[in-house]
Enzyme design. Structure first.
Site, PDB file in Angstrom:
ATOM      1  CB  CYS A 111      18.257  33.587 -16.526  1.00  0.00           C
ATOM      2  SG  CYS A 111      19.963  32.976 -16.463  1.00  0.00           S
ATOM      3  CG  HIS A 214      19.354  38.284 -15.950  1.00  0.00           C
ATOM      4  ND1 HIS A 214      18.485  37.953 -14.928  1.00  0.00           N
ATOM      5  CD2 HIS A 214      20.210  37.232 -16.082  1.00  0.00           C
ATOM      6  CE1 HIS A 214      18.810  36.756 -14.453  1.00  0.00           C
ATOM      7  NE2 HIS A 214      19.848  36.301 -15.133  1.00  0.00           N
ATOM      8  CD  GLU A 216      16.457  40.813 -14.708  1.00  0.00           C
ATOM      9  OE1 GLU A 216      17.241  40.113 -14.035  1.00  0.00           O
ATOM     10  OE2 GLU A 216      15.999  40.434 -15.812  1.00  0.00           O
TER      11      GLU A 216
END
Length: 237
Positions: A111, A214, A216
């Site tokens: 990001c 994102h 993660e």
């Protein structure tokens, strides 16, 4: 000794907040979980500029995470009348990213981390996607970050394409800025349906790429987003 490659994750910064009224570092747990799940040993990197060489000696790879904080006005292509002091995080991450590139340390930008990588290499940024990009996607609030929001086309022949093994993947979204243009040192590796640059990489580096989404948040086995962290860990060995 651990056989897990050490992955340094740049910490985020808060001047004050619910944790403390004084300046402190902060970062979501998901970044650390993603690195550990991928086989790495995650550690946080504080803003000690004089120590970047020592930190880069100690880690096998670096993650520059997302975050909401102001970038310098020059990144947006406008005229800067009075230069404001850089945000503490940005003052720390620019020399870190540059040092990682110079030393060819594997680097993953997420990001804001992608935007920093692009800007360090000379890209210009879009300040507000809502006002500049016509289309049905709300890149900031389309869906919660834990849910896929839209597809991105992955550019064949790129490192990202080799990592995920697909021409298209579904991603989440939580950003209001993005690269407008890229310098010759970077190539686009992912694009949203509305044309927004969703990823870029540096072909001259062993492993240097960034994505707007994102990854993660998606750690299930077989998810192409988890492959990003596994690839970083392997590059860090």
């Amino acid at each position: 000794m651990t056989t897990r490659p050490v992955i340094g994750i740049l910490l985020d910064y808060q001047e004050e907040g619910s944790f403390s009224r004084r300046p402190h570092y902060a970062l979501r747990q998901a970044y650390f979980d993603a690195v550990w799940t991928a086989g790495g040993l995650p550690v946080g990197l504080p803003y000690i500029a004089e120590g970047w060489d020592d930190y880069l000696d100690a880690v096998g790879g670096v993650i520059v995470p997302g975050g909401f904080y102001p970038f310098p006005e020059v990144y947006y292509g406008g005229e800067v009348v009075v230069a404001e002091p850089p945000h503490p995080r940005h003052a720390a991450e620019v020399p870190l990213v540059q040092a990682a590139i110079d030393r060819d340390v594997p680097l993953l930008g997420i990001c804001a981390g992608l935007q920093v990588l692009a800007a360090v290499e000379g890209a210009s940024l879009i300040r507000d996607l809502k006002t500049e990009i016509a289309g049905p996607i709300d890149h900031l609030n389309e869906k919660p970050a834990e849910e896929p929001a839209h597809a991105v086309a992955v550019t064949p022949g790129t490192l990202l394409h080799r990592i995920v093994g697909r021409d298209e993947i579904r991603v989440n979204t939580a950003h209001n800025e993005a690269p407008r243009t890229l310098p010759p040192s970077l190539v686009v590796n992912a694009v949203a349906p509305d044309g927004v640059i969703e990823g870029a990489e540096r072909p001259d580096s062993t492993f240097c790429l960034g994505v707007q989404w994102h990854p993660e948040f998606f750690l299930e086995d077989g998810d192409p987003n988890q492959a990003l962290f596994r690839a970083l860990v392997e590059a860090a060995r």
